[in-house]
Design an enzyme around this catalytic site. Structure first.
Site, PDB file in Angstrom:
ATOM      1  N   SER A 256       0.848  -1.192   0.000  1.00 37.63           N
ATOM      2  CA  SER A 256       0.000   0.000   0.000  1.00 37.63           C
ATOM      3  C   SER A 256       0.880   1.237   0.000  1.00 37.63           C
ATOM      4  O   SER A 256       1.977   1.216   0.573  1.00 37.63           O
ATOM      5  CB  SER A 256      -0.894   0.018   1.244  1.00 37.63           C
TER       6      SER A 256
ATOM      7  N   TYR B 102      -2.728  -0.521   9.910  1.00 37.65           N
ATOM      8  CA  TYR B 102      -2.663  -0.920   8.499  1.00 37.65           C
ATOM      9  C   TYR B 102      -1.354  -0.480   7.865  1.00 37.65           C
ATOM     10  O   TYR B 102      -0.664  -1.277   7.224  1.00 37.65           O
ATOM     11  CB  TYR B 102      -3.853  -0.306   7.761  1.00 37.65           C
TER      12      TYR B 102
END
Length: 276
Positions: A160, A173
């Protein structure tokens, strides 16, 4: 003279790929892309129903194609919880027995728990790392130990852009994706002499169920594109949210022989959102 590097629908013909998190979103797009390009794809997901539906849809689409245009690949669903080491080892062995030695691994399975750090629960932190980081470790270890013996193979981890830039409310995350990113690079260094390549694709905002769960109100997509000063987010310079297929195309490139001299690299596919 350099060896021929194939292209077109048969680019991955004769190769076997395992994709985690293939039941929906980016994982489904990656599994379809590799199968379209000729790979025998093991589409794995903790919820096998999603992967099974993907396989049915892919086969139905192939049946409608002109025989000359049909992919030589296949797409088969397998149940896999990446947090369960025994399940991982058993699934990898089964896939190799049924589809053939694995040439490609794409780590996509991921979860997202959002909260400010002060409100983040121990359970959500642990679950995030269990899937996004330990899952990548366990599946990669099981697959690449076999690849290394055969002295060939490729791993692509879908990370990500949050791994490279701070995000409010996304500490777990972002940290888990940063850990998976560096793990993949270290793995690539260790395996380089065996000819196994390891790279990362780092998406930004992509039109998936995970992304839509973050939206509030009718103007949510517009706020993603234009940015939010209050949360220190830039917008997306290209002015669009990615489709899962955009990420799948990047994965396919890094998995292909066209990228045969690329390893330990991180490719951002975020429309310029991180200004990198």
């Amino acid at each position: 003279m350099s060896e021929h590097i194939p292209d077109g629908r048969g680019e991955f013909a004769g190769r076997t790929a395992l994709v985690t998190g293939a039941g929906q979103g980016i994982g489904a797009a990656v599994a379809e892309k590799l199968a379209d390009l000729g790979a025998r794809v093991a589409a794995t997901d903790r919820s096998v129903a999603g992967a099974e539906e993907l396989a049915r849809q892919w086969e139905a689409r192939q049946a409608k194609e002109d025989p000359a245009d049909r992919s030589p690949g296949s797409l088969t669903a397998y149940a896999l919880d990446v947090t369960d080491r025994q399940a991982v080892d058993a699934c990898v062995e089964r896939v190799e027995d049924e589809l053939g030695p694995l040439d490609l691994l794409v780590n996509v399975a991921g979860v997202l728990h959002t909260a400010p750090v002060a409100e983040l629960t121990d359970e959500d932190w642990a679950h995030t790392f269990a899937v996004n980081t330990t899952g990548v470790f366990q599946v990669s270890r099981a697959v690449t130990s076999r690849m290394a013996e055969r002295r060939r193979g490729c791993v692509v981890t879908v990370g990500s852009n949050a791994a490279g830039i701070p995000r409010t409310g996304m500490a777990a995350y972002a940290a888990s994706k940063a850990a998976a990113t560096m793990f993949t690079k270290c793995l690539g260094l260790e395996l380089a002499r065996s000819g196994v390549r390891c790279n990362i694709v780092a998406p930004g905002s992509t039109d998936t169920a995970m992304q839509r769960a973050l939206w509030t109100g009718d103007t949510a997509p517009d706020s993603v594109l234009s940015g939010d000063l209050g949360t220190y987010r830039t917008g997306i310079p290209l002015g669009r949210i990615a489709d899962p297929e955009d990420i799948a195309d990047a994965v396919a490139f890094l998995a292909s022989d066209r990228a045969r001299h690329i390893t330990m690299q991180e490719l951002y596919v975020d429309g310029g959102a991180t200004l990198r």
